[in-house]
Design a protein around this motif. Structure first.
Motif, PDB file in Angstrom:
ATOM      1  N   TYR A   1      -0.542 -14.965 -13.018  1.00 12.22           N
ATOM      2  CA  TYR A   1       0.088 -13.759 -13.579  1.00 12.22           C
ATOM      3  C   TYR A   1      -0.385 -12.490 -12.870  1.00 12.22           C
ATOM      4  N   LYS A   2      -0.837 -12.615 -11.617  1.00  5.11           N
ATOM      5  CA  LYS A   2      -1.441 -11.477 -10.933  1.00  5.11           C
ATOM      6  C   LYS A   2      -0.466 -10.322 -10.727  1.00  5.11           C
ATOM      7  N   ASP A   3       0.831 -10.612 -10.670  1.00  6.56           N
ATOM      8  CA  ASP A   3       1.829  -9.558 -10.469  1.00  6.56           C
ATOM      9  C   ASP A   3       2.656  -9.290 -11.722  1.00  6.56           C
TER      10      ASP A   3
ATOM     11  N   ALA B   1      -5.584 -17.078 -14.445  1.00  2.00           N
ATOM     12  CA  ALA B   1      -5.240 -15.664 -14.253  1.00  2.00           C
ATOM     13  C   ALA B   1      -4.396 -15.449 -13.000  1.00  2.00           C
ATOM     14  N   HIS B   2      -4.596 -16.267 -11.968  1.00  2.00           N
ATOM     15  CA  HIS B   2      -3.843 -16.098 -10.721  1.00  2.00           C
ATOM     16  C   HIS B   2      -2.345 -16.318 -10.903  1.00  2.00           C
TER      17      HIS B   2
END
Length: 319
Positions: free
Chosen positions: A310-312, A307-308
């Motif tokens: 695609y955090k933005d 998930a990290h």
């Protein structure tokens, strides 16, 4: 009991192409229906070799029976029905084979067939495979992290994407020769990942499953496995890996961009235009028409690990 629906199996444009083919051959209306959802009669004629690898003893996932993994595939180079690859791929020559690593790297190199199996320590990774048609399997892949090749290639500062190319050989791959049999795809098949996605420890180059080398229908001799993305990202029978500064247009993105985006992350909140992705049919030990249904997990259950990345990123826009 949940029965498979048409759109759970074959994309609509391919369904209608197949209807036209059958009609042109003079078949009746019954024969013009969707392909039957059956396993290939003889799914594993190819000669496979045992592999030496580190066994996975940590997974609690229940494996899909081997005959279903090798007999129910998407590999349009050999036909669009799920049983076509097992029936049509058995004469694919995987040795000799050359995998070329090139592009924006300091150390371009090639690997032959034996090197693919022996250069990097092999391990078993038990991953879910989730396809965009809303069916899933659990497969014991054998391979090595793509990061091993990236480290050896030493990407330059310009390298932003890792691009994969499937073998282009219409004589061996009938779907590449026949427009309709191959689903109307412009071959060779091309896929790509961002460099950070490619470096993620989950990203695997697989050379085997169930303790043996890959069957041709499953992408022999080497394929990509990206478990948090839909199955079409896990390109098969790779002959070239190119490091690129610019993002390429991948095969399905080019063919139907409103349906198949570049990222292709498994996401129950973003439906395919013609069916929901909120749940999936799990192909397990029962018959294909007694398949259980379960909720689709974000990133196919690998949210903690990826998930990290695609955090933005708005994943509803960047599907």
């Amino acid at each position: 009991m949940n029965k498979l629906q048409k759109n759970d199996v074959t994309p609509e444009h391919i369904f209608y192409q197949r209807r036209r083919i059958i009609a042109a051959l003079g078949a009746g209306a019954i024969g013009a229906s969707l392909p039957k959802i059956t396993l290939a009669d003889t799914p594993n004629k190819a000669s496979l070799s045992s592999l030496t690898f580190k066994k996975n003893n940590d997974s609690t996932l229940s494996l899909t029976p081997e005959n279903k993994v090798i007999g129910y595939n998407n590999f349009y180079e050999f036909g669009t029905s799920k049983s076509d690859p097992a029936n049509n791929a058995q004469h694919l020559k995987v040795d000799p084979w050359t995998l070329e690593i090139t592009g924006e790297v300091e150390n371009p190199f090639t690997l032959n067939y034996q090197q693919l199996l022996t250069t990097y320590p092999l391990e078993e990774r038990i991953y879910r495979l989730r396809c965009v048609e809303a069916w899933s399997m659990v497969v014991p892949w054998i391979g090595f992290e793509l990061a091993r090749i990236i480290e050896q290639a030493k990407p330059t500062s310009k390298a932003k994407y890792v691009v994969f190319h499937t073998l282009h050989d219409p004589e061996q791959m009938p779907g590449q020769k026949d427009y309709f049999l191959g689903g109307g795809i412009d071959y060779p098949y091309v896929e790509a990942l961002r460099l950070d996605e490619a470096l993620n420890p989950l990203t695997l180059l697989s050379v085997g499953l169930y303790g043996k080398t890959l069957p041709p229908q499953n992408g022999a001799p080497i394929r990509l496995v990206v478990p948090w993305k839909y199955g079409f990202k896990s390109i098969k029978s790779i002959v070239k890996i190119t490091f690129s500064e610019t993002r390429p247009q991948t095969t399905w993105e080019k063919l139907a961009p409103h349906e198949y985006g570049f990222y292709a992350n498994v996401n129950p909140q973003v439906d395919h235009p013609r069916w929901s992705q909120a749940s999936e049919r799990v192909i397990g030990s029962g018959g294909l028409f007694s398949i259980k249904r379960q909720p689709t997990l974000m990133f196919n259950g690998y949210e903690k690990e990826v998930a990290h990345l695609y955090k933005d990123l708005d994943l509803k826009v960047n599907y």
